[in-house]
Design an enzyme around this catalytic site. Structure first.
Site, PDB file in Angstrom:
ATOM      1  CG  ASP A   7       6.739   4.595   2.426  1.00  0.00           C
ATOM      2  OD1 ASP A   7       6.024   3.665   2.851  1.00  0.00           O
ATOM      3  OD2 ASP A   7       6.282   5.599   1.841  1.00  0.00           O
ATOM      4  CE  LYS A  69       1.954  -1.584   3.439  1.00  0.00           C
ATOM      5  NZ  LYS A  69       2.373  -0.162   3.434  1.00  0.00           N
ATOM      6  CD  GLU A 146       2.683   2.871   5.990  1.00  0.00           C
ATOM      7  OE1 GLU A 146       1.546   3.350   5.801  1.00  0.00           O
ATOM      8  OE2 GLU A 146       3.119   1.905   5.346  1.00  0.00           O
ATOM      9  CG  ASP A 168      -0.144   7.362   5.703  1.00  0.00           C
ATOM     10  OD1 ASP A 168      -0.245   7.601   4.484  1.00  0.00           O
ATOM     11  OD2 ASP A 168       0.618   6.492   6.165  1.00  0.00           O
TER      12      ASP A 168
END
Length: 562
Positions: A7, A69, A146, A168
Site C-alpha cells: 500500500d 504521491k 485501493e 477510502d
C-alpha cells in the site's frame, strides 16, 4: 514464489504477504507496521526513508520531502538537498525500503509485487507507480485499486454477501467503490473519487484558518515555522472532539495563540465534507442504485477516523458505517489477498474478482458544427465498464486526398479535449481518396492492470497499427529510465541496523528545537547521554541507553504527529 503486497500511501505506506491462509503485515526496520512516505537527506548525504526522515521535516525542511504521491504522473522534479528527484524516483525509495524490510522479515529475496493505487488514478499516474516499482527492483504483477483491495480484505474477513460501498479517505486521495459480494465473486459496479482530497487538505484548511484568525500574513512564515504549524494542526485534528485546545504557534518570530474546538473544525471543513459526498453520489448514480439498496458502508483510510467524516457519510446513507478492520491496514490486507491469488494459494481458489475502468477512454474526433469542424472527445470505453473489456468504433477521413489520420488517445469525462488527459497518439497512413471514403476501426482493449491496448485497422487495405499505452507522455523513455536507475544506484542509504538510533535522535532534535528553558536543557542532556552511548560502539550499552532515551523523550513529546 513470494508476491509482496504494498500500500503505497500519500502519508504512510505498508507491506504484507499472504501466508498460511492469512495475511501477515510486515513490520519495518524499527518494528512499526506503517512507514511514513517521507524521504530525507542527512548531514552525510545519506538517504533517510520513513520515520527518521519524517522527524527531520521540522528541523531540516530543505532536506526532506513528503506528500509526493500527488505528483505521480507529472514531469515535476522535487529538490531535496542537492538532489532533484521525480515523484516516481522518490516513491521507488519508499518501495525499496519496504522491499528490504520484507526480505529481512521473510529471510528470502522478494522480486514481485502487487501495488495499490487510488481507483481514480489516471493512466499516467498508474504507469508512474509501475515505474517506481521497477526502479525499486520489483516486477509489478498487478496494480490494484485501493478500495477494491479494501473490499477484498473486508469480504474475506467478514464473509458477508450483499451490496457494499467502500469509502477510502487517506492522507491525499479519496476513492469510492460500489461492489457486490456473492458466492465467492466480488464484482465492482462503479468507482469514483478525488485525487486531491485527503487528510492533508483538512490540516491545510486548519493552517490557513489559524493564520487568518490571528491576522497573520502566510508569506511571512518561514519554512520551519510552516512545518511546525502544520504539525500542531495535525495533532489538533486528531484530538478534535475532546476539550477545546489552546494552541500557540510562531509567525515571523512572533508567538500567536488560537483556541480550537469541534464546532470551529466542523464549520471549517464543511466544504471538504461536501467534496467527500460528491464522488459517493456519482458512484451510486453510475451503478443505477439507490442508497436504500446498499447493505453496508465501509470506511477505510486513516482520515475516516474523523468524526466529521463518519457523520457526513452516515447521514448520506442513513446508517452507521462499518469500521471492523483497522482503516490503516485494510488496503494492504486486501492487496495481500490479491498477492495470494497470484501465488495460486489453495485457500483462495473460490475467490473471483471483477473490476471496472474508472475513467472514460476515447480519442479526439471532429464534428461538423455550423459550417466548420470542431474537435471533440469521442468515448470508446465508458467509465465503470467491467474489465477486461474490448470495444471498437469506426472513424473516417474529413478531407479530400487525406493520407494520414492521427489517433490521439485521451482519458477523462469532458467533451472538451483540453480538460482530459492525453495518453498518447498513433499516426495511421490511409490511401488518398475523397473525404469520408476512407475509414479506420479503432479498438480499445483495457485490462485489470489499467493497461490500454490500441489496435487500428485501415478498412480499405487491412493494414494494422498497434500501440500499447504503457509509456504516457509524462513517463520516462527507456533511456531516461536507465539513467534514473543509474542515478538512484549511486545514492547512499543510512545503515538499516542504525535506523532505530537515527529515529530517536531525529525525534529528540525536533523536540530540542521546539522547547525552551529547563525542558530544552533536559532534552539536550538526553541527546548527549545517548550520543555518548553510541560512541562506545557497544551494542549492550547502546540498547540500554536507547530504552532509557525512548522512555524519557516520550515525557516531553506532546504531539501526536510523530
Amino acid at each position: 514464489m513470494t508476491v509482496l503486497a504494498i500500500d503505497l500511501g500519500t502519508t504512510n505506506s505498508a507491506c504484507a504477504v499472504w501466508r498460511g491462509s492469512e495475511v501477515k503485515v510486515i513490520p519495518n526496520r524499527i518494528g512499526e507496521l506503517l512507514t511514513p512516505s517521507v524521504i530525507g537527506v542527512d548531514q552525510d548525504g545519506d538517504i533517510l526513508v520513513g520515520q527518521a526522515a519524517k522527524q527531520r521535516l521540522i528541523t531540516h525542511p530543505e532536506q526532506t520531502v513528503s506528500v509526493f504521491k500527488r505528483l505521480m504522473g507529472t514531469s515535476h522534479r522535487i529538490e531535496i538537498g542537492s538532489l532533484k528527484l521525480s515523484a516516481p524516483e522518490l516513491s521507488s525509495l519508499v518501495l525499496k525500503s519496504l522491499k528490504e524490510d520484507a526480505e529481512q522479515f521473510l529471510g528470502e529475496p522478494v522480486t514481485e509485487a502487487v501495488i495499490s493505487v487510488p481507483a481514480y488514478f489516471n493512466d499516467n499516474q498508474r504507469h508512474a507507480t509501475k515505474r517506481a516499482g521497477e526502479m525499486a527492483g520489483l516486477e509489478v504483477r498487478r496494480i490494484i485499486n485501493e478500495p477494491t483491495a479494501a473490499a477484498m480484505a473486508y469480504g474475506l474477513h467478514e464473509q458477508k454477501e450483499g451490496l457494499f460501498v467502500i469509502v477510502d479517505l487517506g492522507g491525499g486521495t479519496l476513492d469510492v467503490t460500489l461492489l457486490e459480494f456473492f458466492e465467492g465473486v466480488m464484482q465492482v459496479h462503479a468507482s469514483a473519487g478525488d485525487n486531491y482530497l485527503g487528510g492533508e487538505d483538512f490540516v491545510n484548511e486548519m493552517v490557513e484558518a489559524a493564520l487568518k484568525s490571528t491576522g497573520c500574513d502566510r508569506t511571512l512564515l518561514t519554512r520551519n515555522e510552516r512545518h511546525k504549524l502544520h504539525m500542531k494542526m495535525e495533532t489538533a485534528k486528531r484530538r478534535i472532539g475532546g476539550e477545546p485546545q489552546q494552541l500557540t504557534f510562531t509567525v515571523a518570530g512572533e508567538e500567536q495563540a488560537l483556541t480550537v474546538d469541534g464546532e470551529w473544525f466542523n464549520q471549517l471543513v464543511l466544504p471538504l465534507l461536501l467534496r467527500v459526498q460528491k464522488p459517493i453520489e456519482n458512484a451510486i448514480r453510475d451503478a443505477g442504485i439507490s442508497v436504500q439498496e446498499v447493505d453496508e458502508v465501509i470506511l477505510v483510510g486513516g482520515s475516516t477516523r474523523l468524526a466529521a467524516v463518519r457523520s457526513a457519510v452516515g447521514k448520506l446513507f442513513r446508517r452507521l458505517p462499518a469500521t471492523t478492520i483497522d482503516p490503516d491496514f485494510a488496503i494492504v490486507r486486501g492487496a495481500a489477498v490479491q498477492a495470494g491469488l497470484i501465488e495460486k494459494d489453495a485457500a483462495l481458489d473460490d475467490l473471483v474478482l471483477t473490476d471496472v475502468c474508472p475513467f472514460t477512454l476515447g480519442i479526439q474526433a471532429v464534428e461538423f458544427v455550423e459550417s466548420r469542424y470542431v474537435e471533440v472527445f469521442c468515448p470508446i470505453i465508458e467509465r465503470n465498464t467491467t474489465v477486461p473489456v474490448s470495444r471498437v468504433e469506426r472513424f473516417g477521413t474529413v478531407q479530400d486526398s487525406q493520407t494520414e489520420i492521427t489517433v490521439k488517445i485521451f482519458q477523462g469525462e469532458s467533451r472538451n479535449l483540453s480538460k482530459n488527459v492525453l495518453l498518447g497518439s498513433l499516426d495511421v497512413k490511409v490511401p488518398a481518396n475523397k473525404a469520408h471514403e476512407e475509414s479506420i476501426d479503432v479498438r480499445f482493449s483495457y485490462d485489470m492492470n489499467g493497461i490500454l491496448d490500441v489496435d487500428v485497422v485501415v478498412n480499405s487495405t487491412g493494414k494494422r497499427y498497434n500501440r500499447v499505452i504503457k509509456n504516457s507522455p509524462m513517463d520516462l523513455s527507456e533511456e531516461e529510465f536507465r539513467k534514473s536507475l543509474d542515478r538512484l544506484s549511486r545514492l547512499k542509504f543510512h545503515p538499516r541496523d542504525q535506523e532505530v538510533n537515527r529515529v530517536l535522535l531525529a525525534r529528540a532534535e525536533r523536540l530540542y528545537e521546539s522547547l525552551l528553558g529547563d525542558d530544552r536543557k533536559n532534552v539536550g542532556d538526553i541527546i548527549a547521554a545517548f550520543e555518548g552511548a553510541l560512541s562506545t560502539q557497544d551494542e549492550i550499552i547502546i540498547a540500554k541507553a536507547r530504552k532509557v532515551m525512548a522512555r524519557r523523550i516520550e515525557e516531553f513529546d506532546l504531539e501526536e504527529w510523530h
